[in-house]
Design a protein around this motif. Structure first.
Motif, PDB file in Angstrom:
ATOM      1  N   LEU B   7      -9.483  -7.169   1.701  1.00 22.54           N
ATOM      2  CA  LEU B   7      -9.405  -8.618   1.969  1.00 22.54           C
ATOM      3  C   LEU B   7      -9.110  -9.374   0.657  1.00 22.54           C
ATOM      4  O   LEU B   7      -9.845  -9.241  -0.325  1.00 22.54           O
ATOM      5  CB  LEU B   7     -10.726  -9.106   2.555  1.00 22.54           C
ATOM      6  CG  LEU B   7     -10.725 -10.486   3.190  1.00 22.54           C
ATOM      7  CD1 LEU B   7      -9.847 -10.501   4.438  1.00 22.54           C
ATOM      8  CD2 LEU B   7     -12.143 -10.890   3.575  1.00 22.54           C
ATOM      9  N   ALA B   8      -8.022 -10.147   0.672  1.00 25.69           N
ATOM     10  CA  ALA B   8      -7.627 -10.847  -0.560  1.00 25.69           C
ATOM     11  C   ALA B   8      -7.122 -12.242  -0.232  1.00 25.69           C
ATOM     12  O   ALA B   8      -6.574 -12.489   0.854  1.00 25.69           O
ATOM     13  CB  ALA B   8      -6.535 -10.059  -1.283  1.00 25.69           C
ATOM     14  N   LYS B   9      -7.310 -13.145  -1.171  1.00 21.84           N
ATOM     15  CA  LYS B   9      -6.862 -14.532  -0.976  1.00 21.84           C
ATOM     16  C   LYS B   9      -6.538 -15.136  -2.339  1.00 21.84           C
ATOM     17  O   LYS B   9      -7.312 -14.996  -3.293  1.00 21.84           O
ATOM     18  CB  LYS B   9      -7.972 -15.337  -0.280  1.00 21.84           C
ATOM     19  CG  LYS B   9      -7.715 -16.830  -0.183  1.00 21.84           C
ATOM     20  CD  LYS B   9      -6.655 -17.163   0.836  1.00 21.84           C
ATOM     21  CE  LYS B   9      -6.351 -18.651   0.830  1.00 21.84           C
ATOM     22  NZ  LYS B   9      -5.182 -18.964   1.654  1.00 21.84           N
ATOM     23  N   ARG B  10      -5.405 -15.814  -2.430  1.00 23.76           N
ATOM     24  CA  ARG B  10      -5.017 -16.469  -3.682  1.00 23.76           C
ATOM     25  C   ARG B  10      -4.860 -17.964  -3.442  1.00 23.76           C
ATOM     26  O   ARG B  10      -4.358 -18.392  -2.408  1.00 23.76           O
ATOM     27  CB  ARG B  10      -3.672 -15.923  -4.183  1.00 23.76           C
ATOM     28  CG  ARG B  10      -3.721 -14.456  -4.542  1.00 23.76           C
ATOM     29  CD  ARG B  10      -2.386 -13.998  -5.111  1.00 23.76           C
ATOM     30  NE  ARG B  10      -2.222 -14.462  -6.483  1.00 23.76           N
ATOM     31  CZ  ARG B  10      -2.706 -13.845  -7.546  1.00 23.76           C
ATOM     32  NH1 ARG B  10      -3.362 -12.724  -7.395  1.00 23.76           N
ATOM     33  NH2 ARG B  10      -2.519 -14.331  -8.751  1.00 23.76           N
ATOM     34  N   TYR B  11      -5.311 -18.783  -4.388  1.00 19.52           N
ATOM     35  CA  TYR B  11      -5.096 -20.235  -4.372  1.00 19.52           C
ATOM     36  C   TYR B  11      -4.285 -20.612  -5.603  1.00 19.52           C
ATOM     37  O   TYR B  11      -4.781 -20.449  -6.727  1.00 19.52           O
ATOM     38  CB  TYR B  11      -6.428 -21.003  -4.463  1.00 19.52           C
ATOM     39  CG  TYR B  11      -7.329 -20.892  -3.278  1.00 19.52           C
ATOM     40  CD1 TYR B  11      -7.061 -21.562  -2.088  1.00 19.52           C
ATOM     41  CD2 TYR B  11      -8.501 -20.139  -3.344  1.00 19.52           C
ATOM     42  CE1 TYR B  11      -7.923 -21.480  -1.015  1.00 19.52           C
ATOM     43  CE2 TYR B  11      -9.368 -20.062  -2.277  1.00 19.52           C
ATOM     44  CZ  TYR B  11      -9.069 -20.730  -1.116  1.00 19.52           C
ATOM     45  OH  TYR B  11      -9.928 -20.646  -0.057  1.00 19.52           O
ATOM     46  N   GLY B  13      -2.047 -19.324  -7.315  1.00 21.99           N
ATOM     47  CA  GLY B  13      -1.945 -18.279  -8.330  1.00 21.99           C
ATOM     48  C   GLY B  13      -3.278 -17.714  -8.783  1.00 21.99           C
ATOM     49  O   GLY B  13      -3.318 -16.705  -9.480  1.00 21.99           O
ATOM     50  N   PHE B  14      -4.394 -18.323  -8.362  1.00 19.97           N
ATOM     51  CA  PHE B  14      -5.716 -17.842  -8.741  1.00 19.97           C
ATOM     52  C   PHE B  14      -6.254 -16.931  -7.642  1.00 19.97           C
ATOM     53  O   PHE B  14      -6.259 -17.311  -6.462  1.00 19.97           O
ATOM     54  CB  PHE B  14      -6.666 -19.032  -8.954  1.00 19.97           C
ATOM     55  CG  PHE B  14      -8.114 -18.663  -8.990  1.00 19.97           C
ATOM     56  CD1 PHE B  14      -8.631 -17.983 -10.080  1.00 19.97           C
ATOM     57  CD2 PHE B  14      -8.963 -18.975  -7.939  1.00 19.97           C
ATOM     58  CE1 PHE B  14      -9.970 -17.639 -10.108  1.00 19.97           C
ATOM     59  CE2 PHE B  14     -10.289 -18.636  -7.964  1.00 19.97           C
ATOM     60  CZ  PHE B  14     -10.804 -17.963  -9.058  1.00 19.97           C
ATOM     61  N   ALA B  15      -6.691 -15.730  -8.016  1.00 22.56           N
ATOM     62  CA  ALA B  15      -7.174 -14.768  -7.019  1.00 22.56           C
ATOM     63  C   ALA B  15      -8.632 -15.052  -6.697  1.00 22.56           C
ATOM     64  O   ALA B  15      -9.533 -14.697  -7.449  1.00 22.56           O
ATOM     65  CB  ALA B  15      -6.998 -13.353  -7.548  1.00 22.56           C
ATOM     66  N   ALA B  16      -8.877 -15.697  -5.554  1.00 20.05           N
ATOM     67  CA  ALA B  16     -10.253 -15.981  -5.152  1.00 20.05           C
ATOM     68  C   ALA B  16     -10.923 -14.719  -4.625  1.00 20.05           C
ATOM     69  O   ALA B  16     -12.121 -14.499  -4.826  1.00 20.05           O
ATOM     70  CB  ALA B  16     -10.269 -17.062  -4.079  1.00 20.05           C
ATOM     71  N   LEU B  17     -10.142 -13.887  -3.920  1.00 22.82           N
ATOM     72  CA  LEU B  17     -10.645 -12.587  -3.457  1.00 22.82           C
ATOM     73  C   LEU B  17      -9.618 -11.535  -3.835  1.00 22.82           C
ATOM     74  O   LEU B  17      -8.418 -11.730  -3.642  1.00 22.82           O
ATOM     75  CB  LEU B  17     -10.829 -12.579  -1.941  1.00 22.82           C
ATOM     76  CG  LEU B  17     -11.948 -13.421  -1.345  1.00 22.82           C
ATOM     77  CD1 LEU B  17     -11.935 -13.291   0.173  1.00 22.82           C
ATOM     78  CD2 LEU B  17     -13.306 -13.018  -1.878  1.00 22.82           C
ATOM     79  N   ALA B  18     -10.113 -10.400  -4.346  1.00 20.00           N
ATOM     80  CA  ALA B  18      -9.165  -9.391  -4.839  1.00 20.00           C
ATOM     81  C   ALA B  18      -9.428  -8.035  -4.191  1.00 20.00           C
ATOM     82  O   ALA B  18      -9.624  -7.033  -4.873  1.00 20.00           O
ATOM     83  CB  ALA B  18      -9.259  -9.294  -6.355  1.00 20.00           C
ATOM     84  N   GLY B  19      -9.503  -8.003  -2.857  1.00 28.21           N
ATOM     85  CA  GLY B  19      -9.670  -6.721  -2.170  1.00 28.21           C
ATOM     86  C   GLY B  19     -11.114  -6.404  -1.880  1.00 28.21           C
ATOM     87  O   GLY B  19     -11.740  -5.616  -2.595  1.00 28.21           O
ATOM     88  N   ILE B  20     -11.620  -7.006  -0.810  1.00 26.62           N
ATOM     89  CA  ILE B  20     -13.027  -6.781  -0.432  1.00 26.62           C
ATOM     90  C   ILE B  20     -13.074  -5.823   0.760  1.00 26.62           C
ATOM     91  O   ILE B  20     -12.410  -6.041   1.773  1.00 26.62           O
ATOM     92  CB  ILE B  20     -13.706  -8.106  -0.017  1.00 26.62           C
ATOM     93  CG1 ILE B  20     -13.668  -9.123  -1.162  1.00 26.62           C
ATOM     94  CG2 ILE B  20     -15.122  -7.881   0.494  1.00 26.62           C
ATOM     95  CD1 ILE B  20     -14.715  -8.949  -2.215  1.00 26.62           C
ATOM     96  N   ASP B  21     -13.864  -4.758   0.611  1.00 27.26           N
ATOM     97  CA  ASP B  21     -14.108  -3.831   1.729  1.00 27.26           C
ATOM     98  C   ASP B  21     -15.581  -3.927   2.096  1.00 27.26           C
ATOM     99  O   ASP B  21     -16.451  -3.719   1.233  1.00 27.26           O
ATOM    100  CB  ASP B  21     -13.807  -2.388   1.322  1.00 27.26           C
ATOM    101  CG  ASP B  21     -12.330  -2.201   0.958  1.00 27.26           C
ATOM    102  OD1 ASP B  21     -11.501  -2.985   1.478  1.00 27.26           O
ATOM    103  OD2 ASP B  21     -12.029  -1.296   0.169  1.00 27.26           O
TER     104      ASP B  21
END
Lengths: 554, 257
Positions: B7-11, B13-21
């Motif tokens: 699970l990943a999310k960028r705002y 250009g800023f990575a708020a989530l970088a691969g959550i399992d």
């Protein structure tokens, strides 16, 4: 009684009201229940649509129009006053133009100006519903249902406003141009122009939601407000120059690109002047709203509703706090450091809030009034009033919208507002508030007044300058009166406070204020060729000015 | 019940989530903790279907969050960290409205809403405007809206904010009993004491990535600490707070006029 750090008092404000929705809302809700089965075909859930509509009307009936409750809109009553103002100018032009086709084009132009401006300015809070993220977004309600409910709610406001704008011009047009084909085509133009304007604007929002990141959507929506506020007054200047081409045998191609000219083509067609390009314009009248509806339906997706529910309203990079030389000079109107702090704080808050009303409305109203004045100035034989009188009235007419600016500016909010409580806890909040009012007076009164004074001096020499000066002084007194009446710092002392009269209060105040402005304008028009009367009035108003200025603090 | 992969999310250009399992099973309370800005609320917003664009996979109650958000929303209850409610409504009106949006019959929603309000001790506020309620009372109203439709999965983002001591005890007991009834609870909080006592497993994130996960005992053993607060500080690069406090005090002294 005290509980968990806050005072819960059973006041009239705290008590739940049992407001019934207005009759138009009840009719709409009943209609929504009746047309339930077909709406499912468009992915709209009828039961939830009714629930959302009932919520919207209940909130509107109880709203105090306070920013503290997340409301920045303007009531229907205030909108209707603005609509009547537009209706007056439109009527004048409708009875002046020579053909029914031109008159239909003028009515259509008025609607194309008013509806998007109101949608973007006054009703944006319906579209951008911050509370829906916490309450509605986590529930299993479809995005099309949410969107349909918002549109239907807006439609009630739009219907009432459109009615107020077109009733007088259509009645006057019937007297001037006859029943056929003016009235039926005028009604068709009213319906198609309103629906097309709303749908195209919605389409623009939907496209914006696709191309702009969700958390920045509101910032872009506010930028769109600025663009529209500039574009529509410009259109007012361009469209009247295009309308005379409607009567020519070979229509100008530009007419195809200007929506108000489409229904006018229908009127020409009904007159028996069958030209292919006129037929094309007539087709556009009906095809564009249908195509816009289809596109809007296709684009209404999760991204749009999520973007409009996001609480993000501010720019990530706020406007600089440092004041420029002009702002520093203007801040000297504050009589002590607290007042100057209030002035400065209001400047920064209004700058960073990107408030449509504060920044754009003066320009919009100024452009509208200039257009109205240009109608007179184009020698349409309506009045024989000198031009400098019309320009001299600008500052006075601008004050009609000032109470709205005060009401919707966080800088002049109640003492519970964060900036007073947290940022300046030991300052004299009365002085801070007074400084905030003075900022608005400088923006809304002083700058347009100086412009009008310069124009009048050029057009009418010393008589124009005298007239403009008196008009400016009258505007100043009415502005200060508006500030005093709307001072929510003393809700039970202010005669028209929201706490005492709830939602009707601002509408009543704005209505009374508008009447006073119009009365003052009428008085000035009558006295424009009596310099002695103007001079005496000017001296009296000048003598009272310092007292009123100081009254802002009391 | 809840399952994410990458699970990943960028705002901007800023990575708020970088691969959550992560996985949360029925009847389990997962404590989701991390420093400010580590991505907790973003995770919750994605899993509740409020943030439509994200990378990776997320399934809640058997449905893909990206493809079937409405089905997910039918089965979840959500207490947000910062809620903006319709202040002009009464709690009972709000609950009835939310119940209708959850496909409950209006009368049923009204009855259940009134019962929940009574159970949360708000019966004497049921017909007052929400705007006149305290922060803690509003939080209780939010709990009511989250539970109204008896969801299978609960997302609680700082749910104890503003609650008094008795209400916190009630909330802790409630979370435990809801889990015992088979519901999956995704619990975000900064209150380590409550996380330590209530949660079956804990996921610790920092800078958008999982730093550690397991039971409290496992985390404590790994960090050789006995309190979750100390474990948190050690695994998220904390420490040096005493020096930081000294610097703040010295700034006040140096800038005193």
């Amino acid at each position: 009684m005290k509980e968990s750090g806050s005072t819960v008092v059973r006041t009239k404000r705290g008590a739940a009201t049992r407001d019934r929705p207005p009759w138009i809302a009840r009719v709409l809700i009943t209609a929504a229940r009746r047309v339930a089965p077909p709406s499912r075909a468009f992915g709209i859930e009828p039961d939830k649509l009714v629930a959302l509509l009932e919520l919207r009307f209940a909130l509107d009936a109880r709203a105090t129009r306070s920013l503290a409750e997340g409301r920045t809109g303007v009531s229907l009553g205030q909108m209707l006053i603005g609509a009547l103002f537009i209706a007056l100018f439109t009527t004048i032009v409708v009875v002046t133009v020579p053909t029914a086709a031109l008159a239909v084009g003028v009515v259509s132009t008025a609607l194309w100006l008013a509806i998007p401006t109101m949608l973007l300015g006054a009703w944006l809070d319906v579209l951008l519903d911050g509370a829906s993220e916490s309450v509605i977004a986590p529930t299993p309600v479809g995005d099309r249902t949410v969107l349909a409910a918002r549109l239907l709610f807006l439609a009630t406001y739009a219907t009432a406003t459109v009615g107020a704008i077109v009733a007088l011009p259509l009645a006057a047009g019937v007297l001037r141009h006859g029943l056929w084909p003016f009235l039926p085509i005028g009604l068709v133009a009213t319906a198609t122009s309103s629906v097309t304007a709303v749908l195209l604007l919605l389409l623009a929002f939907l496209v914006l939601a696709r191309v702009v990141p969700g958390d920045r959507f509101r910032v872009w929506a506010l930028r769109a407000q600025f663009a529209t506020a500039i574009a529509f007054p410009l259109a007012w200047q361009i469209v009247p120059r295009l309308l005379p081409h409607l009567g020519e045998s070979v229509p100008h191609w530009v007419l195809l690109a200007v929506p108000p000219c489409w229904p006018a083509g229908l009127a020409s067609w009904c007159d028996g002047e069958v030209v292919p390009l006129r037929g094309l314009r007539t087709a556009l009248t009906f095809v564009v709203p249908l195509a816009s509806f289809a596109c809007a339906l296709a684009l209404a997706n999760r991204r749009f509703v999520a973007a409009t529910a996001s609480p993000q309203t501010e720019s990530h990079r706020p406007a600089p706090f440092a004041a420029g030389p002009i702002a520093r000079f203007c801040a000297r109107v504050g009589s002590d450091p607290d007042e100057r702090a209030g002035f400065e704080f209001a400047r920064v808050v209004t700058l960073r809030e990107r408030s449509y009303v504060v920044h754009t409305m003066p320009g919009t109203i100024l452009a509208l009034v200039l257009f109205g004045a240009s109608v007179f100035a184009m020698d349409r034989d309506m009045v024989s009033t000198p031009h400098w009188v019309l320009f001299g009235l600008l500052p006075l007419l601008l004050t009609i919208t000032l109470p709205t600016a005060i009401w919707t500016t966080r800088a002049t909010e109640s003492p519970e507002a964060a900036w007073l409580r947290d940022v300046a806890p030991y300052a004299d909040d009365r002085a801070l508030r007074s400084g905030s009012f003075k900022l608005l007076l400088v923006r809304w009164c002083a700058i347009p007044s100086l412009c009008a004074l310069a124009v009048c001096s050029v057009l009418g020499s010393w008589r124009g300058a005298l007239f403009s000066a008196v008009s400016t002084l009258a505007a100043f007194h009415l502005d200060v009166l508006a500030c005093t009446l709307l001072d929510v710092r003393h809700p039970f002392r202010a005669p028209y406070s929201t706490d005492r009269l709830n939602n009707a209060a601002p509408s009543l105040l704005f209505f009374l204020h508008t009447l006073l402005v119009l009365a003052a304008g009428a008085g000035l028009l009558v006295a424009h060729d009596a310099p002695i009367v103007l001079a005496v009035g000017g001296v009296a108003l000048s003598a009272l000015a310092p007292l009123r200025w100081r009254a802002l603090r009391s | 019940m809840i399952e994410t992969r990458g699970l990943a999310k960028r705002y901007d250009g800023f990575a708020a989530l970088a691969g959550i399992d992560l996985v949360v099973r029925p009847g389990e309370v997962l404590g989701y903790i991390g420093p400010n800005g580590s991505g907790k609320s973003t995770t919750v917003k994605i899993l509740t279907g409020l943030l439509p664009s994200f990378d990776g996979e997320a399934r809640v109650a058997g449905f893909d969050v990206r493809d079937a958000p409405t089905e997910v929303k039918r089965r979840i209850g959500y207490v947000p960290e910062q809620a903006q409610l319709y202040d002009a409504l009464t709690p009972l009106e709000l609950l009835t409205f939310v119940g209708r949006l959850h496909d409950l019959d209006e009368r049923h929603a009204h009855r259940r809403g009134a019962a929940l309000i009574e159970a949360f001790g708000l019966h004497d506020r049921a017909r007052l405007r929400i705007g006149s309620l305290s922060k803690g009372m509003k939080q209780k109203v939010l709990f009511c809206t989250a539970l109204l439709h008896d969801p299978a999965v609960l997302f609680l983002d700082e749910p104890l904010s503003g609650l008094d001591v008795n209400a916190v005890i009630l909330a802790k007991e409630l979370i435990r009993q809801l889990a015992d009834a088979g519901k999956a609870v995704f619990y975000c909080s900064h209150v380590m004491d409550v996380v330590e006592r209530v949660c079956d497993r804990i996921v610790l994130i920092a800078r958008g990535a999982v730093v550690a996960q397991g039971t409290f005992a496992e985390l404590a053993e790994r960090a050789a600490e006995t309190r979750l607060e100390a474990v948190f500080s050690q695994l998220t690069g904390g420490g040096g707070e005493a020096d930081q406090a000294r610097r703040i005090v010295s700034v006040l002294r140096e800038t005193a006029s």
